[in-house]
Scaffold this motif. Structure first.
Motif, mmCIF file in Angstrom:
data_model
loop_
_atom_site.group_PDB
_atom_site.id
_atom_site.type_symbol
_atom_site.label_atom_id
_atom_site.label_comp_id
_atom_site.label_asym_id
_atom_site.label_seq_id
_atom_site.Cartn_x
_atom_site.Cartn_y
_atom_site.Cartn_z
ATOM 1 N N CYS A 42 30.016 37.070 88.720
ATOM 2 C CA CYS A 42 28.654 37.633 88.689
ATOM 3 C C CYS A 42 28.720 39.105 88.323
ATOM 4 O O CYS A 42 29.586 39.516 87.563
ATOM 5 C CB CYS A 42 27.990 37.455 90.047
ATOM 6 S SG CYS A 42 27.741 35.763 90.451
ATOM 7 N N GLY A 43 27.812 39.907 88.903
ATOM 8 C CA GLY A 43 27.808 41.357 88.684
ATOM 9 C C GLY A 43 27.654 41.727 87.219
ATOM 10 O O GLY A 43 27.086 40.977 86.421
ATOM 11 N N SER A 44 28.236 42.880 86.871
ATOM 12 C CA SER A 44 28.074 43.404 85.509
ATOM 13 C C SER A 44 28.701 42.462 84.474
ATOM 14 O O SER A 44 28.258 42.405 83.334
ATOM 15 C CB SER A 44 28.699 44.793 85.404
ATOM 16 O OG SER A 44 29.997 44.769 85.942
ATOM 17 N N TYR A 45 29.734 41.688 84.882
ATOM 18 C CA TYR A 45 30.358 40.745 83.953
ATOM 19 C C TYR A 45 29.323 39.721 83.473
ATOM 20 O O TYR A 45 29.172 39.481 82.275
ATOM 21 C CB TYR A 45 31.537 40.017 84.625
ATOM 22 C CG TYR A 45 32.129 38.962 83.724
ATOM 23 C CD1 TYR A 45 33.094 39.304 82.786
ATOM 24 C CD2 TYR A 45 31.689 37.639 83.777
ATOM 25 C CE1 TYR A 45 33.614 38.345 81.920
ATOM 26 C CE2 TYR A 45 32.196 36.683 82.926
ATOM 27 C CZ TYR A 45 33.167 37.048 81.997
ATOM 28 O OH TYR A 45 33.661 36.104 81.142
ATOM 29 N N GLY A 68 33.146 47.571 86.674
ATOM 30 C CA GLY A 68 33.728 48.428 87.708
ATOM 31 C C GLY A 68 34.541 47.636 88.712
ATOM 32 O O GLY A 68 35.483 48.144 89.313
ATOM 33 N N ASP A 69 34.150 46.378 88.929
ATOM 34 C CA ASP A 69 34.895 45.533 89.859
ATOM 35 C C ASP A 69 34.703 44.083 89.444
ATOM 36 O O ASP A 69 34.053 43.807 88.431
ATOM 37 C CB ASP A 69 34.421 45.759 91.313
ATOM 38 C CG ASP A 69 32.976 45.338 91.511
ATOM 39 O OD1 ASP A 69 32.353 44.849 90.542
ATOM 40 O OD2 ASP A 69 32.463 45.474 92.634
ATOM 41 N N VAL A 70 35.264 43.164 90.230
ATOM 42 C CA VAL A 70 35.085 41.739 89.940
ATOM 43 C C VAL A 70 34.274 41.146 91.091
ATOM 44 O O VAL A 70 34.675 41.249 92.260
ATOM 45 C CB VAL A 70 36.450 41.020 89.802
ATOM 46 C CG1 VAL A 70 36.240 39.548 89.437
ATOM 47 C CG2 VAL A 70 37.310 41.710 88.757
ATOM 48 N N ASP A 71 33.116 40.591 90.756
ATOM 49 C CA ASP A 71 32.241 39.983 91.762
ATOM 50 C C ASP A 71 32.316 38.473 91.605
ATOM 51 O O ASP A 71 31.875 37.932 90.592
ATOM 52 C CB ASP A 71 30.795 40.441 91.551
ATOM 53 C CG ASP A 71 30.645 41.958 91.647
ATOM 54 O OD1 ASP A 71 30.845 42.488 92.747
ATOM 55 O OD2 ASP A 71 30.356 42.603 90.610
ATOM 56 N N VAL A 72 32.890 37.805 92.607
ATOM 57 C CA VAL A 72 33.046 36.347 92.508
ATOM 58 C C VAL A 72 32.104 35.671 93.500
ATOM 59 O O VAL A 72 32.137 35.976 94.696
ATOM 60 C CB VAL A 72 34.501 35.916 92.820
ATOM 61 C CG1 VAL A 72 34.673 34.411 92.578
ATOM 62 C CG2 VAL A 72 35.491 36.704 91.978
HETATM 63 MG MG MG Z 1 30.508 44.638 90.012
#
Ligand code: MG
Ligand code: DCP
Length: 504
Positions: free
Chosen positions: A346-349, A357-361
């Motif tokens: 999810c997130g910016s991806y 900036g990070d990995v939101d799973v």
């Molecule tokens: Mg993120």
């Protein structure tokens, strides 16, 4: 009939009746009287309107006459198989010591689907409009026997000029994906947003973030003051700043606020994971100026120690391929433990950003699987050395669980990356997916819009029909079915926006 027979019969006049008496306009004394009488005469008095076992809802006769108000009070109650009756019915039963037929005291509802919010997003149909126009109450000549047809109560309609003010109603990239207009303007305003955030002035920071989002969504090069001011969400003051940047290439205010040592130190310190404006200011007052000062002199929490140790890696944004590789590692561990889990980035991806900036799973579990599954997944990833540091112990937010930590892909020269894992039940899938996809500004905007339509949106659900009278919540509302993100937009009567258009 003997006196005893009569009183036995009297005791049972409400046998098997589960009666809720709506307190509105009733007064304490009458309420207590009704309650006592219902119980004395064999009925069950149900306190909560939301209870599923109610057979009769009794409403003060004068309230029942106001069909619009009445429907509002009952909005969201599943009225299937139960009767809504006037207090006159209850009084008559008590007076006659028998259960009088409710027929002449009942409200009559249109077909059930007309009472509830429609799933097709069209609001009321022509048919139900017709129904509504005929649905006033009809009252017999003696004024006692009232029949009602109740109004369909759709979410509050907002005018299109009002709607335009909500970022979520606009695409975040009207100019097309990858088209960057007004870069200079955005970069200058971003400097102010960052400075205000670092200094704890979240309110001002949010103002600049909103303006930047509006400019980005505008999708063409701004050339004049008038053009800037014509953008929804940009007022005269902000338009003047935009003009100054267009003319001078920079903003005087940026020089005043950002280019001084105090601000630069605040911005540096608040970039350390786990450091907020108050701590940064304390350190600044203590004379600390560099990250080295913090490492050697400051009292640090565990989180801040990790944040400092991996400062450069955490600041660095990663490309999409690396996000995918990290996602694959988490997915594999999760599915090895439970193949029925659904794992998504999810997130910016998901919003299609080039760097993240990070990995939101997001992990969605069938409702019968315990939420503790996250402990197992994180444990497994820690064991293999993929997860290297925990930033926050697993947090619980009602039915959601969240893990925040650092991870590193196997192999040489890999950097430490921020990893967030969220576990949610299947029943909350779409609202959770929308929330963890963001952006934060999009979420704020769509939640505000929901509230102003008389609904409530969170990462857990979309609720409608909350009825307040003063401070009292008369009706908790009801959760709308939202199996997909599209259905959330539909319920809110909004045009669907794919994740790439939510990058506000
Ligand atoms: Mg993120
Ligand atoms: N979120 C939110 N409100 C916040 C923080 C987060 O609604 N204050 C939601 C929306 C975000 C999502 O959580 O998109 C993930 O949060 P991130 O901080 O990871 O933000 P992004 O993924 O959007 O950006 P980045 O690339 O910086 O990680």
């Amino acid at each position: 009939m003997s006196k005893k027979d009569h009183s036995d019969k009297d005791k049972n006049i409400f046998k098997n009746y589960f009666i809720h008496v709506l307190p509105v306009e009733l007064g304490k004394k009458r309420m207590t009287l009704f309650k006592t009488q219902i119980l004395n005469k064999g009925g069950i008095f149900v306190d909560k309107l939301s209870a599923s076992n109610i057979t009769h809802i009794v409403i003060e006769d004068s309230v029942l006459l106001d069909s619009k108000r009445c429907m509002k009070l009952l909005n969201g109650v599943d009225l299937d198989g139960l009767k809504v009756v006037s207090t006159l019915w209850l009084s008559k039963c008590l007076k006659e010591s028998s259960c009088v037929d409710t027929k002449d005291y009942e409200m009559h509802f249109p077909e059930k689907e007309e009472c509830f919010v429609r799933m097709d997003g069209k609001g009321s149909s022509t048919d139900s409009d017709k129904k509504r126009s005929n649905n006033n109450c009809s009252i017999d000549e003696d004024g006692k026997n009232a029949k009602f047809v109740v109004e369909y109560s759709p979410p509050k309609k907002l005018k299109s000029v009002e709607l335009e003010k909500y970022a979520c109603t606009q695409s975040s990239n009207k100019g097309g994906i990858g088209m960057d207009y007004n870069c200079q303007v955005i970069a200058e305003l971003q400097k102010l947003a960052d400075a205000f955030r670092s200094n704890g002035d979240q309110w001002r920071a949010h103002g600049y973030v909103k303006a930047i989002s509006a400019i980005r969504a505008y999708g063409s090069e701004i050339k004049t003051f008038e053009e800037a001011q014509s953008i929804s969400g940009i007022g005269a003051k902000m338009a003047a700043k935009i003009c100054e940047i267009l003319e001078m290439g920079t903003l005087r205010k940026v020089g005043e606020i950002c280019n001084n040592e105090k601000n630069q130190v605040m911005e540096l310190f608040t970039k350390v994971w786990g450091v907020g404006p108050a701590t940064a200011q304390n350190w600044s007052i203590n004379g600390f100026r560099t990250l080295e000062d913090l490492k050697t002199k400051a009292h640090l929490t565990n989180q801040q120690k990790i944040g400092l140790k991996h400062f450069d890696d955490i600041q660095d944004r990663m490309i999409r391929e690396e996000v995918e590789e990290i996602g694959t590692m988490v997915k594999k561990a999760a599915l090895d433990i439970e193949p029925r889990l659904k794992v998504e980035l999810c997130g910016s991806y998901r919003r299609g950003k080039v760097t993240c900036g990070d990995v939101d799973v997001l992990i969605t579990k069938p409702d019968d699987i315990c939420i503790e599954i996250l402990i197992q997944i994180v444990g497994q990833l820690r064991e293999t050395g993929f997860i290297t540091d925990d930033l926050v112990k697993i947090e619980v937010n009602k039915t959601h669980k969240k893990y925040l930590g650092l991870c590193r892909l196997p192999g040489a020269n890999q950097r430490y990356r921020r990893l967030d894992i969220f576990v949610v039940p299947q029943s909350e899938y779409a609202t959770a997916l929308m929330h963890y996809t963001g952006s934060a500004l999009f979420n704020r905007s769509i939640r505000l819009l929901a509230t102003n339509k008389g609904m409530s949106l969170s990462e857990h659900s979309l609720t409608a029909g909350i009825v307040r009278e003063g401070k009292d919540i008369l009706n908790d509302g009801y959760i709308l079915p939202t199996p997909t993100e599209e259905s959330i937009f539909t319920q809110l009567e909004l045009q669907y926006r794919p994740p790439e258009e939510r990058d506000h």
